[in-house]
Design an enzyme around this catalytic site. Structure first.
Site: not given
Ligand code: 13P
Ligand code: G3H
Ligand code: ZN
Length: 320
Positions: A93, A145, A190, A223, A265-266
């Site tokens: 990710d 992206e 977030g 997000g 993504n969650i």
């Molecule tokens: P959230 O912070 O909305 O869960 O998004 C997660 C995300 O996009 C990970 O790449």
């Molecule tokens: O998009 C980001 C993801 O929620 C991952 O978060 O970088 O704190 O592991 P992190």
């Molecule tokens: Zn993300």
């Protein structure tokens, strides 16, 4: 070098094809520890959903790359043990460099994201193309992206959205050869996506414009946590201090999942669910000090959250 194929993982190509044709999205759930991994596998086996196990660079540092590789392999074997050989993708990710993507591929990832979205367009194209050239040699799929999401990811903060420009997507996809494209249409990372009083809205009009320009091409939404208000209230009830936080309404995500959006993504919602369960146990049973007594309920709550997302938001149940 270990090939993801030897670990029993798959890349995302076939999953995305089926998801677009079937009008649903594949869940991409982040993980960095055993309980999250178990909850994801349990939920996906129970609902018969394919899944993308997602690892950020921060998660990789936290958990260690070797341990993660064995955890993903463990996830594959665990699913079989639970009686269902669901398709599992191991995905990087927000990869921020060619070197990180290469290293993940060497450690058994079946899919990587190269996130050049904060760079000037031509640099993003160049970097993404380089990662695609390398990854495709190993049949690893690549997400790129375009457009910048507001919010915080790996300590990088963007104050406001830069929506994806539909007029750029065709050029980007053809020049880079990416397998999927993450877009910015108003979701953000977030727990604090919208302020109280703001009307949460994702720009489905931009999504549809993008779809017109690259028909049938897999689109990714980052997000996409919804910040369940009952969970926020539970955290605050048990001593937490979360500010008013508002996420993406689930019905809007469900709508998006019916289109070319085939990966959602969650992460934050899972963090909230675990935190609520842990706080509850520690407040109600201050005598407890065995981590299993609070991590177990956290895992159960996480599993329930994932089952809900799969059945009611992504629509990926019974799609294996
Ligand atoms: P959230 O912070 O909305 O869960 O998004 C997660 C995300 O996009 C990970 O790449
Ligand atoms: O998009 C980001 C993801 O929620 C991952 O978060 O970088 O704190 O592991 P992190
Ligand atoms: Zn993300």
């Amino acid at each position: 070098m270990v090939s993801y194929k030897d670990l029993g993982l798959v890349n995302s190509r076939e999953l995305f094809k089926k998801a677009i044709n079937g009008g649903y999205a594949i869940p991409a759930f982040n993980f960095n520890n055993m309980e999250q991994m178990q909850a994801i596998i349990q939920a996906c086996v129970e609902t018969k959903s394919p899944v993308i196990l997602q690892v950020s660079s921060g998660a990789r540092k936290y958990a260690n790359q070797t341990i993660l590789r064995y955890m993903a392999q463990g996830g594959v074997e665990y699913a079989k043990e639970l009686g269902c050989n669901i398709p599992i993708v191991l995905h990087l990710d927000h990869g921020d460099s060619f070197e990180l993507c290469k290293s993940c591929i060497e450690y058994g990832f079946s899919s990587v994201m190269i996130d050049g979205s904060s760079k000037p367009y031509e640099e993003n194209v160049e970097l993404t193309r380089k990662v695609v050239e390398y990854a495709h040699k190993y049949d690893v799929t690549v997400e790129g992206e375009l457009g910048v999401l507001a919010g915080v990811e790996d300590d990088v903060k963007a104050e406001s959205h830069t929506y994806t420009r539909p007029e750029e997507v065709e050029d980007f996809v053809s020049k880079t050869g990416v397998d999927s494209l993450a877009i910015s249409i108003g979701t953000s990372h977030g727990a604090y996506k919208f302020k109280p009083g703001q009307k949460p809205e994702i720009r489905l009009d931009i999504l549809h414009e993008i779809e017109k320009r690259i028909p049938g091409f897999p689109i990714v939404l980052h997000g996409s946590s919804s910040v369940p208000q009952d969970i926020v209230a539970e955290i605050n009830h048990y001593g937490g201090h979360l500010k008013d936080s508002i996420g993406i309404p689930e019905d809007q995500l469900r709508e998006a999942a019916k289109s070319a959006v085939c990966k959602i993504n969650i992460d934050s919602d899972g963090r909230l669910a675990m935190t609520a369960a842990i706080r509850k146990v520690l407040v109600e049973h201050p005598e407890e000090f065995d981590p299993r007594k609070y991590l177990g309920p956290a895992r159960d709550k996480l599993k329930q959250l994932y089952i809900h997302k799969i059945n009611n938001v992504l629509g990926s149940n019974d799609k294996i």
